[in-house]
Design a protein around this motif. Sequence first.
Motif, PDB file in Angstrom:
ATOM      1  N   ALA A 126       0.824  -1.218   0.000  1.00 34.22           N
ATOM      2  CA  ALA A 126       0.000   0.000   0.000  1.00 34.22           C
ATOM      3  C   ALA A 126       0.857   1.267   0.000  1.00 34.22           C
ATOM      4  CB  ALA A 126      -0.934   0.003   1.211  1.00 34.22           C
ATOM      5  N   HIS A 127       2.073   1.183   0.513  1.00 32.56           N
ATOM      6  CA  HIS A 127       2.947   2.357   0.559  1.00 32.56           C
ATOM      7  C   HIS A 127       3.580   2.657  -0.799  1.00 32.56           C
ATOM      8  CE1 HIS A 127       5.573  -1.102   0.978  1.00 32.56           C
ATOM      9  NE2 HIS A 127       6.632  -0.345   0.741  1.00 32.56           N
ATOM     10  N   VAL A 128       3.422   1.740  -1.750  1.00 33.69           N
ATOM     11  CA  VAL A 128       4.038   1.884  -3.071  1.00 33.69           C
ATOM     12  C   VAL A 128       3.018   2.245  -4.137  1.00 33.69           C
ATOM     13  CG1 VAL A 128       5.325   0.694  -4.889  1.00 33.69           C
ATOM     14  CG2 VAL A 128       5.854   0.235  -2.479  1.00 33.69           C
ATOM     15  N   VAL A 129       1.846   1.629  -4.074  1.00 28.89           N
ATOM     16  CA  VAL A 129       0.853   1.746  -5.145  1.00 28.89           C
ATOM     17  C   VAL A 129      -0.013   2.993  -4.954  1.00 28.89           C
ATOM     18  CG1 VAL A 129      -1.114   0.626  -6.273  1.00 28.89           C
ATOM     19  CG2 VAL A 129       0.820  -0.747  -5.447  1.00 28.89           C
ATOM     20  N   GLU A 130      -0.108   3.800  -5.983  1.00 25.03           N
ATOM     21  CA  GLU A 130      -0.964   4.988  -5.977  1.00 25.03           C
ATOM     22  C   GLU A 130      -2.395   4.592  -6.327  1.00 25.03           C
ATOM     23  OE1 GLU A 130      -0.248   7.526  -9.573  1.00 25.03           O
ATOM     24  OE2 GLU A 130       1.243   5.976 -10.010  1.00 25.03           O
ATOM     25  N   PRO A 131      -3.383   5.478  -6.176  1.00 24.51           N
ATOM     26  CA  PRO A 131      -4.737   5.176  -6.624  1.00 24.51           C
ATOM     27  C   PRO A 131      -4.746   4.819  -8.112  1.00 24.51           C
ATOM     28  CG  PRO A 131      -4.741   7.105  -5.226  1.00 24.51           C
ATOM     29  CD  PRO A 131      -3.310   6.780  -5.483  1.00 24.51           C
ATOM     30  N   VAL A 132      -5.525   3.796  -8.474  1.00 26.16           N
ATOM     31  CA  VAL A 132      -5.491   3.279  -9.842  1.00 26.16           C
ATOM     32  C   VAL A 132      -6.862   3.390 -10.502  1.00 26.16           C
ATOM     33  CG1 VAL A 132      -3.608   1.707  -9.277  1.00 26.16           C
ATOM     34  CG2 VAL A 132      -5.973   0.885  -9.156  1.00 26.16           C
ATOM     35  N   ASP A 133      -6.816   3.415 -11.828  1.00 20.92           N
ATOM     36  CA  ASP A 133      -8.038   3.461 -12.632  1.00 20.92           C
ATOM     37  C   ASP A 133      -8.573   2.074 -12.930  1.00 20.92           C
ATOM     38  OD1 ASP A 133      -7.872   6.393 -13.133  1.00 20.92           O
ATOM     39  OD2 ASP A 133      -6.049   5.803 -14.198  1.00 20.92           O
ATOM     40  N   ALA A 134      -7.688   1.086 -12.925  1.00 17.94           N
ATOM     41  CA  ALA A 134      -8.102  -0.286 -13.242  1.00 17.94           C
ATOM     42  C   ALA A 134      -7.368  -1.260 -12.333  1.00 17.94           C
ATOM     43  CB  ALA A 134      -7.812  -0.613 -14.703  1.00 17.94           C
ATOM     44  N   LEU A 135      -8.135  -2.188 -11.770  1.00 17.16           N
ATOM     45  CA  LEU A 135      -7.598  -3.281 -10.971  1.00 17.16           C
ATOM     46  C   LEU A 135      -7.834  -4.560 -11.772  1.00 17.16           C
ATOM     47  CD1 LEU A 135      -6.561  -4.628  -8.358  1.00 17.16           C
ATOM     48  CD2 LEU A 135      -8.891  -4.507  -7.474  1.00 17.16           C
ATOM     49  N   VAL A 136      -6.758  -5.137 -12.295  1.00 16.14           N
ATOM     50  CA  VAL A 136      -6.855  -6.364 -13.081  1.00 16.14           C
ATOM     51  C   VAL A 136      -6.451  -7.514 -12.180  1.00 16.14           C
ATOM     52  CG1 VAL A 136      -6.111  -7.598 -15.141  1.00 16.14           C
ATOM     53  CG2 VAL A 136      -6.268  -5.099 -15.180  1.00 16.14           C
ATOM     54  N   GLN A 137      -7.340  -8.495 -12.030  1.00 19.17           N
ATOM     55  CA  GLN A 137      -7.080  -9.615 -11.114  1.00 19.17           C
ATOM     56  C   GLN A 137      -7.054 -10.923 -11.881  1.00 19.17           C
ATOM     57  OE1 GLN A 137      -9.034  -9.667  -7.277  1.00 19.17           O
ATOM     58  NE2 GLN A 137      -9.378 -11.868  -7.432  1.00 19.17           N
ATOM     59  N   ASP A 138      -5.901 -11.603 -11.809  1.00 16.59           N
ATOM     60  CA  ASP A 138      -5.704 -12.870 -12.515  1.00 16.59           C
ATOM     61  C   ASP A 138      -4.888 -13.793 -11.616  1.00 16.59           C
ATOM     62  OD1 ASP A 138      -5.481 -14.873 -14.394  1.00 16.59           O
ATOM     63  OD2 ASP A 138      -4.027 -13.826 -15.652  1.00 16.59           O
ATOM     64  N   VAL A 139      -5.433 -14.100 -10.442  1.00 17.43           N
ATOM     65  CA  VAL A 139      -4.716 -14.895  -9.452  1.00 17.43           C
ATOM     66  C   VAL A 139      -5.271 -16.316  -9.399  1.00 17.43           C
ATOM     67  CG1 VAL A 139      -4.087 -12.911  -8.041  1.00 17.43           C
ATOM     68  CG2 VAL A 139      -6.237 -14.087  -7.588  1.00 17.43           C
ATOM     69  N   ALA A 140      -4.368 -17.271  -9.203  1.00 15.27           N
ATOM     70  CA  ALA A 140      -4.758 -18.677  -9.103  1.00 15.27           C
ATOM     71  C   ALA A 140      -4.697 -19.089  -7.638  1.00 15.27           C
ATOM     72  CB  ALA A 140      -3.844 -19.545  -9.955  1.00 15.27           C
ATOM     73  N   THR A 141      -5.761 -18.815  -6.908  1.00 17.17           N
ATOM     74  CA  THR A 141      -5.782 -19.087  -5.476  1.00 17.17           C
ATOM     75  C   THR A 141      -7.221 -19.244  -5.011  1.00 17.17           C
ATOM     76  OG1 THR A 141      -5.042 -18.282  -3.310  1.00 17.17           O
ATOM     77  CG2 THR A 141      -5.872 -16.635  -4.851  1.00 17.17           C
ATOM     78  N   ARG A 142      -7.396 -19.821  -3.848  1.00 22.77           N
ATOM     79  CA  ARG A 142      -8.706 -19.802  -3.211  1.00 22.77           C
ATOM     80  C   ARG A 142      -8.992 -18.398  -2.691  1.00 22.77           C
ATOM     81  NH1 ARG A 142     -11.151 -24.645  -1.551  1.00 22.77           N
ATOM     82  NH2 ARG A 142      -9.965 -26.537  -2.069  1.00 22.77           N
TER      83      ARG A 142
END
Length: 213
Positions: A126-142
């Motif tokens: 959270a200390h690195v990432v600025e507010p974003v326009d798009a959150l792309v989620q492609d995770v292989a997890t429960r």
Amino acid sequence: MSPESDPDLPAGVERRRLDGRDRLATRGEPVYGEPTDGEWRVWDAGRSKLGAMLQSGMDTGLGGGETVLYLGAASGTTVSHVADFAGPTYAVEFAPRPTRDLLPVAEARDNLFPLLKDARKPETYAHVVEPVDALVQDVATRGQAEVANRNRRFLREDGRLLAVVKARSEDVTADPEDVFEAFLDALSGYEVLETTSLDPYHEDHLAVVARPE
């Protein structure tokens, strides 16, 4: 390849003819052995869930130049295409080996920032990432819905969640339709705008476009 105009695609993404087919393409350094034509490279929908979303005609809300947080970047197949047309692109990957492979991809793209982090623990980046326009989620997890819920904190009010639900990663024994329904039920703080199956590009995958409520 010759370009074909498509107003539904982000700026920097074109449909081009290759081998008698219309293929998505972005302008950038090749990453995974994809066909190229000069500085343009094919975006293979069979190897990219976001590419399949665009190929299927989903309204992703992407226009080009957005700030993007990409969860599940792996070695860079899809996130490299995203960085080709987007603005600052934060690429979160949990496994060290694909992250090492991602580093040379980022070296060729000044706007791509690899993060060796766990997408289930957004407080660690959270200390690195600025507010974003798009959150792309492609995770292989429960717990894929919970990953989206926890990372909602980064999305601007008018941003978009572009998530791919992998049924077999959630529960290999369950009916995929039940997994998809459970994901949508568990999604919190979002308004779902569109869903579609990614067959035939990716079996037992559901693509979801949502926005913060």
